[in-house]
Write an enzyme that holds these catalytic residues in place. Structure first.
Site, PDB file in Angstrom:
ATOM      1  N   CYS A  47      24.600  33.566  93.394  1.00 46.24           N
ATOM      2  CA  CYS A  47      25.496  34.607  92.914  1.00 46.24           C
ATOM      3  C   CYS A  47      26.685  34.694  93.857  1.00 46.24           C
ATOM      4  CB  CYS A  47      24.760  35.948  92.857  1.00 46.24           C
ATOM      5  SG  CYS A  47      25.827  37.327  92.393  1.00 46.24           S
ATOM      6  N   CYS A  65      29.798  23.132  75.989  1.00 48.39           N
ATOM      7  CA  CYS A  65      30.273  24.413  75.464  1.00 48.39           C
ATOM      8  C   CYS A  65      31.459  24.965  76.255  1.00 48.39           C
ATOM      9  CB  CYS A  65      29.131  25.433  75.449  1.00 48.39           C
ATOM     10  SG  CYS A  65      28.622  25.990  77.087  1.00 48.39           S
ATOM     11  N   CYS A  96      22.764  39.227  87.587  1.00 54.42           N
ATOM     12  CA  CYS A  96      22.051  38.993  88.838  1.00 54.42           C
ATOM     13  C   CYS A  96      21.121  40.179  89.077  1.00 54.42           C
ATOM     14  CB  CYS A  96      23.044  38.861  89.983  1.00 54.42           C
ATOM     15  SG  CYS A  96      22.265  38.742  91.616  1.00 54.42           S
ATOM     16  N   HIS A 102      27.538  40.519  86.405  1.00 55.27           N
ATOM     17  CA  HIS A 102      27.525  39.756  85.156  1.00 55.27           C
ATOM     18  C   HIS A 102      27.632  38.262  85.466  1.00 55.27           C
ATOM     19  CE1 HIS A 102      28.462  38.636  81.015  1.00 55.27           C
ATOM     20  NE2 HIS A 102      29.498  37.956  81.477  1.00 55.27           N
ATOM     21  N   HIS A 105      25.703  34.618  79.384  1.00 55.61           N
ATOM     22  CA  HIS A 105      24.805  34.961  78.280  1.00 55.61           C
ATOM     23  C   HIS A 105      23.755  33.876  78.084  1.00 55.61           C
ATOM     24  CE1 HIS A 105      28.233  37.603  77.442  1.00 55.61           C
ATOM     25  NE2 HIS A 105      27.319  38.402  76.919  1.00 55.61           N
ATOM     26  N   ASP A 113      17.890  19.528  73.755  1.00 54.93           N
ATOM     27  CA  ASP A 113      16.673  18.859  74.215  1.00 54.93           C
ATOM     28  C   ASP A 113      16.363  19.305  75.646  1.00 54.93           C
ATOM     29  OD1 ASP A 113      14.481  17.208  74.377  1.00 54.93           O
ATOM     30  OD2 ASP A 113      15.657  15.417  74.838  1.00 54.93           O
ATOM     31  N   ARG A 119      19.880  28.100  76.387  1.00 54.12           N
ATOM     32  CA  ARG A 119      21.125  27.727  77.067  1.00 54.12           C
ATOM     33  C   ARG A 119      21.622  28.955  77.802  1.00 54.12           C
ATOM     34  NH1 ARG A 119      26.641  28.040  75.402  1.00 54.12           N
ATOM     35  NH2 ARG A 119      25.907  28.533  73.295  1.00 54.12           N
ATOM     36  N   CYS A 121      24.387  30.184  79.506  1.00 52.61           N
ATOM     37  CA  CYS A 121      25.813  29.886  79.549  1.00 52.61           C
ATOM     38  C   CYS A 121      26.429  30.795  80.618  1.00 52.61           C
ATOM     39  CB  CYS A 121      26.399  30.156  78.171  1.00 52.61           C
ATOM     40  SG  CYS A 121      28.125  29.746  78.008  1.00 52.61           S
TER      41      CYS A 121
END
Length: 133
Positions: A47, A65, A96, A102, A105, A113, A119, A121
């Protein structure tokens, strides 16, 4: 885990304006702009606000992405999940667990896979990378 609490003024002094916007105001950095989007360095992602270990490079994968993607945090207690109903959507926000900053997401069932079919992100600006020795 010892919690990190600071006043808003202390966070503003500690973080750059962009770090503050993302970490403390749940902002999002532009896609494909973050320093860790394409990083292949082996190490630990921490963090940026408090230094807590969040992810390991072994769980990082290419999702294309625009943000660094992981399939799981390094420890189940490192990250807290909250329902996020902002921007007219329902998403799962990752924060965290140590300082409540923040991170990004979590999305499931997208067909990647990965061992978890998740995920995570995460904004690069929310992280620092500690390369392995």
């Amino acid at each position: 885990m010892e919690k990190v609490t600071r006043t808003d003024a202390q966070w503003r002094e500690l973080l750059s304006p962009e770090e503050y916007r993302v970490l403390r105001q749940a902002g999002t950095e532009a896609p494909f702009a973050g320093e860790y989007t394409d990083t292949k360095t082996v190490g630990v992602y921490r963090c940026r606000a408090c230094g807590a270990e969040l992810f390991r490079s072994a769980a990082k994968f290419e999702s294309h992405c625009g943000w660094p993607s992981f399939y799981e945090p390094s420890d189940g207690d490192a990250v807290t999940l909250l329902e996020d109903r902002s921007h007219g959507m329902v998403r799962v926000e990752a924060r965290c667990a140590r300082c409540d900053s923040h991170l990004g997401h979590v999305f499931t069932g997208e067909g990647y896979d990965t061992p978890t079919d998740e995920r995570w992100c995460i904004n690069s600006v929310s992280l620092t990378l500690e390369p392995a020795q």
